[in-house]
Design a protein around this motif. Sequence first.
Motif, PDB file in Angstrom:
ATOM      1  N   GLU A 104      41.481  43.984  35.444  1.00  0.00           N
ATOM      2  CA  GLU A 104      42.570  44.953  35.565  1.00  0.00           C
ATOM      3  C   GLU A 104      42.035  46.373  35.619  1.00  0.00           C
ATOM      4  O   GLU A 104      42.556  47.216  36.358  1.00  0.00           O
ATOM      5  N   GLN A 108      42.765  48.920  38.704  1.00  0.00           N
ATOM      6  CA  GLN A 108      43.326  50.256  38.519  1.00  0.00           C
ATOM      7  C   GLN A 108      42.383  51.341  39.017  1.00  0.00           C
ATOM      8  O   GLN A 108      42.833  52.398  39.481  1.00  0.00           O
ATOM      9  N   GLU A 142      47.436  44.996  45.239  1.00  0.00           N
ATOM     10  CA  GLU A 142      48.542  45.026  44.271  1.00  0.00           C
ATOM     11  C   GLU A 142      49.384  43.758  44.353  1.00  0.00           C
ATOM     12  O   GLU A 142      49.787  43.193  43.330  1.00  0.00           O
TER      13      GLU A 142
END
Length: 221
Positions: A104, A108, A142
Amino acid sequence: MNVTIREWKQLFEHIAQRIEEKKDELSELDRAVGDGDHGVTMSLGWQAITEALGVYEGTDCGALCKEMAMTFLNAVGSSVGPLYATAFLRGGAVLQGKAELSEEDVTQFWLAAVRGIQERGKAQLGDKTMLDAWLPAMQALEQARAEGLGLTDGLKAAAAAAETGMQTTANLVSQIGRSSRLGERSAGHIDPGAASACFILGAFTEKWKHLESQDTEGACA
Protein backbone atom coordinates in the motif's frame (compact mmCIF):
# COMPACT_ATOMS: atom_id res chain seq x y z
CA MET A 1 5.36 -8.24 0.13
CA ASN A 2 7.28 -5.58 2.05
CA VAL A 3 10.48 -4.04 0.70
CA THR A 4 13.48 -2.71 2.58
CA ILE A 5 15.29 0.47 1.65
CA ARG A 6 17.95 -1.67 -0.03
CA GLU A 7 15.30 -3.20 -2.28
CA TRP A 8 13.69 0.22 -2.80
CA LYS A 9 17.05 1.42 -4.14
CA GLN A 10 17.29 -1.61 -6.42
CA LEU A 11 13.95 -0.76 -8.01
CA PHE A 12 15.18 2.67 -9.06
CA GLU A 13 18.59 1.40 -10.10
CA HIS A 14 16.79 -0.93 -12.49
CA ILE A 15 14.84 2.01 -13.92
CA ALA A 16 18.12 3.84 -14.51
CA GLN A 17 19.48 0.83 -16.38
CA ARG A 18 16.40 0.67 -18.59
CA ILE A 19 16.52 4.39 -19.39
CA GLU A 20 20.16 4.00 -20.38
CA GLU A 21 19.21 1.13 -22.68
CA LYS A 22 16.43 3.21 -24.24
CA LYS A 23 18.34 6.51 -24.39
CA ASP A 24 18.87 6.51 -28.17
CA GLU A 25 15.30 5.40 -28.85
CA LEU A 26 13.94 8.24 -26.71
CA SER A 27 16.11 10.81 -28.46
CA GLU A 28 15.00 9.49 -31.84
CA LEU A 29 11.35 9.94 -30.82
CA ASP A 30 12.14 13.44 -29.63
CA ARG A 31 13.79 14.39 -32.91
CA ALA A 32 10.42 14.05 -34.61
CA VAL A 33 8.65 16.53 -32.30
CA GLY A 34 11.33 18.38 -30.33
CA ASP A 35 15.04 19.04 -30.17
CA GLY A 36 16.09 15.40 -29.92
CA ASP A 37 17.59 15.45 -26.44
CA HIS A 38 14.98 13.64 -24.32
CA GLY A 39 16.98 10.44 -24.13
CA VAL A 40 20.16 12.26 -23.13
CA THR A 41 18.24 14.35 -20.61
CA MET A 42 16.62 11.35 -18.97
CA SER A 43 19.92 9.48 -18.98
CA LEU A 44 21.65 12.35 -17.16
CA GLY A 45 18.89 12.49 -14.56
CA TRP A 46 18.75 8.78 -13.89
CA GLN A 47 22.50 8.29 -13.84
CA ALA A 48 22.66 11.05 -11.24
CA ILE A 49 19.99 9.24 -9.24
CA THR A 50 22.05 6.04 -9.42
CA GLU A 51 24.99 7.90 -7.90
CA ALA A 52 22.76 9.34 -5.17
CA LEU A 53 21.39 5.90 -4.35
CA GLY A 54 24.92 4.58 -4.00
CA VAL A 55 25.98 7.15 -1.40
CA TYR A 56 22.77 7.39 0.63
CA GLU A 57 23.32 5.63 3.96
CA GLY A 58 20.09 6.43 5.79
CA THR A 59 17.13 4.15 6.37
CA ASP A 60 14.28 6.56 5.57
CA CYS A 61 12.69 5.76 2.19
CA GLY A 62 10.96 9.15 2.14
CA ALA A 63 14.19 11.03 2.77
CA LEU A 64 15.85 9.00 0.02
CA CYS A 65 13.12 10.10 -2.41
CA LYS A 66 13.82 13.73 -1.46
CA GLU A 67 17.49 13.16 -2.28
CA MET A 68 16.47 11.67 -5.61
CA ALA A 69 14.29 14.70 -6.34
CA MET A 70 17.04 17.22 -5.70
CA THR A 71 19.58 15.12 -7.58
CA PHE A 72 17.36 14.80 -10.66
CA LEU A 73 16.52 18.50 -10.62
CA ASN A 74 20.18 19.50 -10.40
CA ALA A 75 21.17 17.15 -13.20
CA VAL A 76 18.40 18.00 -15.65
CA GLY A 77 17.92 21.53 -16.91
CA SER A 78 14.90 20.98 -19.15
CA SER A 79 11.24 21.10 -18.14
CA VAL A 80 11.22 17.40 -17.28
CA GLY A 81 13.53 18.12 -14.33
CA PRO A 82 10.98 19.93 -12.15
CA LEU A 83 8.26 17.44 -13.13
CA TYR A 84 10.08 14.36 -11.91
CA ALA A 85 11.59 16.21 -8.98
CA THR A 86 8.05 17.08 -7.89
CA ALA A 87 7.03 13.45 -8.41
CA PHE A 88 9.79 12.19 -6.11
CA LEU A 89 9.03 14.84 -3.50
CA ARG A 90 5.29 14.13 -3.44
CA GLY A 91 5.77 10.39 -3.54
CA GLY A 92 8.45 10.56 -0.88
CA ALA A 93 6.21 12.56 1.44
CA VAL A 94 3.91 9.56 1.89
CA LEU A 95 6.92 7.38 2.79
CA GLN A 96 8.44 9.73 5.33
CA GLY A 97 10.10 7.95 8.24
CA LYS A 98 9.59 4.47 6.79
CA ALA A 99 12.50 2.05 6.52
CA GLU A 100 10.29 -0.71 5.15
CA LEU A 101 7.44 -0.30 2.69
CA SER A 102 4.21 -2.23 2.32
CA GLU A 103 2.43 -2.76 -0.98
CA GLU A 104 0.00 0.00 0.00
CA ASP A 105 2.91 2.35 0.69
CA VAL A 106 4.29 1.71 -2.79
CA THR A 107 0.84 2.19 -4.33
CA GLN A 108 0.43 5.53 -2.58
CA PHE A 109 3.94 6.56 -3.63
CA TRP A 110 3.06 6.21 -7.29
CA LEU A 111 -0.36 7.85 -6.99
CA ALA A 112 1.12 10.84 -5.17
CA ALA A 113 4.04 11.08 -7.61
CA VAL A 114 1.77 11.27 -10.65
CA ARG A 115 -0.54 13.77 -8.98
CA GLY A 116 2.56 15.87 -8.42
CA ILE A 117 3.49 15.68 -12.10
CA GLN A 118 0.01 16.76 -13.16
CA GLU A 119 -0.21 19.60 -10.66
CA ARG A 120 3.22 20.91 -11.62
CA GLY A 121 2.86 20.54 -15.38
CA LYS A 122 -0.85 21.44 -15.70
CA ALA A 123 -1.31 18.97 -18.56
CA GLN A 124 -4.45 16.91 -19.08
CA LEU A 125 -5.18 13.55 -20.67
CA GLY A 126 -5.03 14.00 -24.42
CA ASP A 127 -2.51 16.85 -24.43
CA LYS A 128 0.18 14.50 -25.83
CA THR A 129 2.48 14.45 -22.83
CA MET A 130 3.85 11.91 -20.36
CA LEU A 131 0.50 12.06 -18.57
CA ASP A 132 -1.11 10.18 -21.44
CA ALA A 133 0.87 7.22 -20.11
CA TRP A 134 0.89 8.05 -16.40
CA LEU A 135 -2.80 8.85 -15.86
CA PRO A 136 -4.24 5.65 -17.40
CA ALA A 137 -1.57 3.69 -15.54
CA MET A 138 -2.60 5.14 -12.19
CA GLN A 139 -6.28 4.57 -12.94
CA ALA A 140 -5.49 0.91 -13.67
CA LEU A 141 -3.39 0.63 -10.51
CA GLU A 142 -6.13 2.12 -8.33
CA GLN A 143 -8.77 -0.12 -9.87
CA ALA A 144 -6.69 -3.25 -9.39
CA ARG A 145 -6.01 -2.40 -5.76
CA ALA A 146 -9.68 -1.58 -5.16
CA GLU A 147 -10.54 -5.02 -6.50
CA GLY A 148 -8.24 -6.55 -3.88
CA LEU A 149 -5.43 -7.52 -6.22
CA GLY A 150 -1.84 -7.61 -5.01
CA LEU A 151 0.61 -4.95 -6.09
CA THR A 152 2.27 -7.18 -8.67
CA ASP A 153 -1.00 -7.55 -10.55
CA GLY A 154 -1.72 -3.87 -10.02
CA LEU A 155 1.63 -2.87 -11.48
CA LYS A 156 1.19 -5.22 -14.42
CA ALA A 157 -2.18 -3.62 -15.17
CA ALA A 158 -0.65 -0.17 -14.78
CA ALA A 159 2.27 -0.96 -17.08
CA ALA A 160 -0.10 -2.31 -19.74
CA ALA A 161 -2.24 0.84 -19.48
CA ALA A 162 0.87 3.01 -19.77
CA GLU A 163 1.89 1.12 -22.92
CA THR A 164 -1.55 1.66 -24.46
CA GLY A 165 -1.52 5.30 -23.43
CA MET A 166 1.89 5.81 -24.96
CA GLN A 167 0.75 4.33 -28.25
CA THR A 168 -2.32 6.60 -28.36
CA THR A 169 -0.11 9.69 -28.33
CA ALA A 170 0.79 8.96 -31.95
CA ASN A 171 -2.78 9.96 -32.86
CA LEU A 172 -2.78 13.17 -30.84
CA VAL A 173 -1.87 16.75 -31.65
CA SER A 174 0.40 18.28 -29.05
CA GLN A 175 -1.31 20.88 -26.87
CA ILE A 176 1.49 21.80 -24.50
CA GLY A 177 5.27 22.22 -24.50
CA ARG A 178 7.73 22.72 -27.34
CA SER A 179 6.08 20.16 -29.61
CA SER A 180 2.80 22.15 -29.53
CA ARG A 181 4.46 24.64 -31.90
CA LEU A 182 4.27 21.98 -34.60
CA GLY A 183 0.48 21.93 -34.48
CA GLU A 184 -0.98 19.21 -36.70
CA ARG A 185 2.52 18.12 -37.69
CA SER A 186 3.00 16.68 -34.21
CA ALA A 187 0.43 13.98 -35.03
CA GLY A 188 1.79 10.65 -36.21
CA HIS A 189 4.59 10.54 -33.64
CA ILE A 190 4.72 8.94 -30.20
CA ASP A 191 5.37 11.46 -27.45
CA PRO A 192 8.87 10.87 -26.02
CA GLY A 193 7.77 11.82 -22.50
CA ALA A 194 5.01 9.21 -22.62
CA ALA A 195 7.54 6.69 -23.89
CA SER A 196 9.98 7.34 -21.04
CA ALA A 197 7.11 7.15 -18.54
CA CYS A 198 6.19 3.77 -19.99
CA PHE A 199 9.79 2.57 -19.70
CA ILE A 200 10.05 3.81 -16.10
CA LEU A 201 6.91 2.02 -14.96
CA GLY A 202 7.72 -1.08 -16.99
CA ALA A 203 11.17 -1.35 -15.42
CA PHE A 204 9.79 -0.82 -11.92
CA THR A 205 7.18 -3.54 -12.52
CA GLU A 206 9.79 -5.93 -13.90
CA LYS A 207 12.06 -5.47 -10.90
CA TRP A 208 9.15 -5.69 -8.44
CA LYS A 209 8.15 -9.05 -9.91
CA HIS A 210 11.76 -10.22 -9.58
CA LEU A 211 11.92 -9.16 -5.93
CA GLU A 212 8.61 -10.85 -5.22
CA SER A 213 9.83 -14.11 -6.77
CA GLN A 214 12.93 -13.96 -4.57
CA ASP A 215 10.76 -13.27 -1.52
CA THR A 216 8.57 -16.27 -2.35
CA GLU A 217 11.58 -18.52 -2.82
CA GLY A 218 12.99 -17.34 0.49
CA ALA A 219 9.72 -18.06 2.28
CA CYS A 220 9.65 -21.58 0.87
CA ALA A 221 13.27 -22.35 1.72
